[in-house]
Scaffold this motif. Structure first.
Motif, mmCIF file in Angstrom:
data_model
loop_
_atom_site.group_PDB
_atom_site.id
_atom_site.type_symbol
_atom_site.label_atom_id
_atom_site.label_comp_id
_atom_site.label_asym_id
_atom_site.label_seq_id
_atom_site.Cartn_x
_atom_site.Cartn_y
_atom_site.Cartn_z
ATOM 1 N N THR A 291 0.834 -1.208 0.000
ATOM 2 C CA THR A 291 0.000 0.000 0.000
ATOM 3 C C THR A 291 0.866 1.254 0.000
ATOM 4 O O THR A 291 0.588 2.215 -0.730
ATOM 5 C CB THR A 291 -0.945 -0.004 1.220
ATOM 6 O OG1 THR A 291 -1.786 -1.149 1.144
ATOM 7 C CG2 THR A 291 -1.795 1.255 1.269
ATOM 8 N N ARG A 292 1.929 1.255 0.784
ATOM 9 C CA ARG A 292 2.838 2.407 0.814
ATOM 10 C C ARG A 292 3.503 2.608 -0.546
ATOM 11 O O ARG A 292 3.634 3.737 -1.019
ATOM 12 C CB ARG A 292 3.902 2.215 1.892
ATOM 13 C CG ARG A 292 3.389 2.452 3.284
ATOM 14 C CD ARG A 292 4.512 2.390 4.314
ATOM 15 N NE ARG A 292 3.964 2.461 5.659
ATOM 16 C CZ ARG A 292 4.332 1.683 6.664
ATOM 17 N NH1 ARG A 292 5.257 0.771 6.491
ATOM 18 N NH2 ARG A 292 3.786 1.819 7.844
ATOM 19 N N SER B 213 0.979 3.988 -2.959
ATOM 20 C CA SER B 213 0.688 5.397 -2.655
ATOM 21 C C SER B 213 1.800 6.301 -3.167
ATOM 22 O O SER B 213 1.543 7.369 -3.733
ATOM 23 C CB SER B 213 0.520 5.588 -1.144
ATOM 24 O OG SER B 213 -0.631 4.933 -0.688
ATOM 25 N N ASN C 136 1.579 6.409 -6.907
ATOM 26 C CA ASN C 136 0.452 7.249 -7.295
ATOM 27 C C ASN C 136 0.804 8.727 -7.179
ATOM 28 O O ASN C 136 0.496 9.521 -8.072
ATOM 29 C CB ASN C 136 -0.766 6.922 -6.429
ATOM 30 C CG ASN C 136 -2.004 7.653 -6.862
ATOM 31 O OD1 ASN C 136 -2.272 7.806 -8.049
ATOM 32 N ND2 ASN C 136 -2.785 8.112 -5.903
#
Length: 104
Positions: free
Chosen positions: A32-33, A36, A39
Motif C-alpha cells: 500500500t505504501r 501510494s 500514485n
C-alpha cells in the motif's frame, strides 16, 4: 486431559493463523505504501505534463499571433491564390491537427 490436548492443539493452530495474518497485513501495508508513493509520483508527472501542454499551447498561440501580425505589417505579400498550411497541437488532444491559414 484429552479435552485439554485438543484445546492446546487448537490454540497452537490459531496462533499460527494469527502469525500468518499478521505477516499478510505487514506485506499489504508495504505494498500500500509503495502504491501510494507511485500514485503520488504519477500525479506529479501528470501535473507537469499538463503544465507543459499549457505552455506549448500558449507558445503556439503567441507564434500564430506573431505570424498573423507579421503578415499584416510585412511588405512582401504572397499572391492571393496561394495558401499556407502548418501544424498545430489541439488543446483537446496531443496529436497534431492540420490547420489552414487564411488566404492572403
Amino acid at each position: 486431559v484429552e479435552k485439554n490436548l485438543k484445546l492446546e492443539e487448537k490454540i497452537t493452530m490459531l496462533q499460527q493463523q494469527n502469525e500468518e495474518l499478521r505477516a499478510r497485513i505487514e506485506q499489504n501495508t508495504v505494498i500500500t505504501r509503495q502504491l501510494s508513493e507511485e500514485n503520488a509520483n504519477l500525479q506529479e508527472y501528470v501535473e507537469k505534463e499538463v503544465e507543459e501542454k499549457k505552455k506549448l499551447s500558449r507558445t503556439n498561440e503567441e507564434l500564430l499571433w506573431k505570424l498573423q501580425e507579421g503578415d499584416a505589417v510585412s511588405p512582401v505579400k504572397l499572391p492571393p491564390t496561394s495558401s499556407t498550411s502548418f501544424y498545430r497541437c489541439s488543446s483537446e488532444n496531443s496529436s497534431p491537427a492540420k490547420v489552414r491559414t487564411l488566404r492572403r
